[in-house]
Design a protein around this motif. Sequence first.
Motif, PDB file in Angstrom:
ATOM      1  N   ASN A   1      -2.013   4.124  -0.266  1.00 28.54           N
ATOM      2  CA  ASN A   1      -0.755   3.453  -0.566  1.00 28.54           C
ATOM      3  C   ASN A   1      -0.652   3.223  -2.075  1.00 28.54           C
ATOM      4  O   ASN A   1      -0.938   2.155  -2.573  1.00 28.54           O
ATOM      5  CB  ASN A   1      -0.680   2.118   0.197  1.00 28.54           C
ATOM      6  N   ALA A   2      -0.225   4.243  -2.802  1.00 26.76           N
ATOM      7  CA  ALA A   2      -0.199   4.169  -4.260  1.00 26.76           C
ATOM      8  C   ALA A   2       1.167   3.802  -4.823  1.00 26.76           C
ATOM      9  O   ALA A   2       1.345   3.812  -6.021  1.00 26.76           O
ATOM     10  CB  ALA A   2      -0.649   5.505  -4.842  1.00 26.76           C
ATOM     11  N   ALA A   3       2.152   3.479  -3.978  1.00 29.28           N
ATOM     12  CA  ALA A   3       3.491   3.151  -4.470  1.00 29.28           C
ATOM     13  C   ALA A   3       3.484   1.793  -5.162  1.00 29.28           C
ATOM     14  O   ALA A   3       2.896   0.834  -4.671  1.00 29.28           O
ATOM     15  CB  ALA A   3       4.478   3.132  -3.319  1.00 29.28           C
ATOM     16  N   PRO A   4       4.126   1.700  -6.308  1.00 26.90           N
ATOM     17  CA  PRO A   4       4.180   0.407  -7.004  1.00 26.90           C
ATOM     18  C   PRO A   4       5.096  -0.564  -6.275  1.00 26.90           C
ATOM     19  O   PRO A   4       5.978  -0.151  -5.520  1.00 26.90           O
ATOM     20  CB  PRO A   4       4.748   0.766  -8.372  1.00 26.90           C
TER      21      PRO A   4
ATOM     22  N   PRO B   1      16.263  -1.996  -9.663  1.00 29.92           N
ATOM     23  CA  PRO B   1      15.426  -1.457 -10.744  1.00 29.92           C
ATOM     24  C   PRO B   1      16.168  -0.396 -11.554  1.00 29.92           C
ATOM     25  O   PRO B   1      16.949   0.379 -11.013  1.00 29.92           O
ATOM     26  CB  PRO B   1      14.223  -0.856 -10.023  1.00 29.92           C
ATOM     27  N   SER B   2      15.897  -0.374 -12.855  1.00 28.09           N
ATOM     28  CA  SER B   2      16.539   0.614 -13.720  1.00 28.09           C
ATOM     29  C   SER B   2      15.693   1.879 -13.849  1.00 28.09           C
ATOM     30  O   SER B   2      16.135   2.864 -14.416  1.00 28.09           O
ATOM     31  CB  SER B   2      16.808   0.011 -15.103  1.00 28.09           C
TER      32      SER B   2
ATOM     33  N   LEU C   1       8.808   7.056 -12.279  1.00 26.89           N
ATOM     34  CA  LEU C   1       8.855   6.855 -13.723  1.00 26.89           C
ATOM     35  C   LEU C   1       8.163   5.545 -14.113  1.00 26.89           C
ATOM     36  O   LEU C   1       7.457   5.483 -15.126  1.00 26.89           O
ATOM     37  CB  LEU C   1      10.294   6.885 -14.233  1.00 26.89           C
ATOM     38  N   ALA C   2       8.341   4.492 -13.299  1.00 24.65           N
ATOM     39  CA  ALA C   2       7.673   3.218 -13.573  1.00 24.65           C
ATOM     40  C   ALA C   2       6.158   3.381 -13.512  1.00 24.65           C
ATOM     41  O   ALA C   2       5.433   2.845 -14.371  1.00 24.65           O
ATOM     42  CB  ALA C   2       8.133   2.160 -12.572  1.00 24.65           C
TER      43      ALA C   2
END
Length: 167
Positions: A151-154, A124-125, A130-131
Amino acid sequence: MKRLFTFLLLFAFLCTTTFGQKYEKQNVDRNGNPTFVKFDTKAKTFSKTETKAVLSSMFNMTKNEEYKSVRSEKDQIGYSHERFQQYFKGIRVEYGVYIVHSRNGAIKSLGGDYKLIKDINTTPSLSSELATEKAYAFVNAQQYVTDNTDNAAPELVIVAHDYDKHP
């Protein structure tokens, strides 16, 4: 040279007999990939345990691609419906789902979407934070599902470049 030719001929024969089950019906997408296949089960049938090999053979999948079973259910008339999710280098491919329909342990039909992924950079860039920030700004909702979960991580996923044309 003669030995190589004999080996190639034998290999081609084994491939056609192993995966030589005839299709009773087949629909393909604009790239020529099957979206629905109904097998002619009067002759040779594939066992449900051969599902991953059948999918791999149908799409000429590379070592970087795989389908993972995510759910299976059985209906009232004895059919099993197993859902497979496509992955590329361990990353989920959005809309890359195939459902395999079997009965009495034999595959009867299958259908879904195979997303052709060329060898892309899967690093990932953007950072996860930030995403998430950019996604929130784009959606601009009052409340998000992730607000009510621990669990809020994308999740990093691969989306085809024609994502806006998907139903």
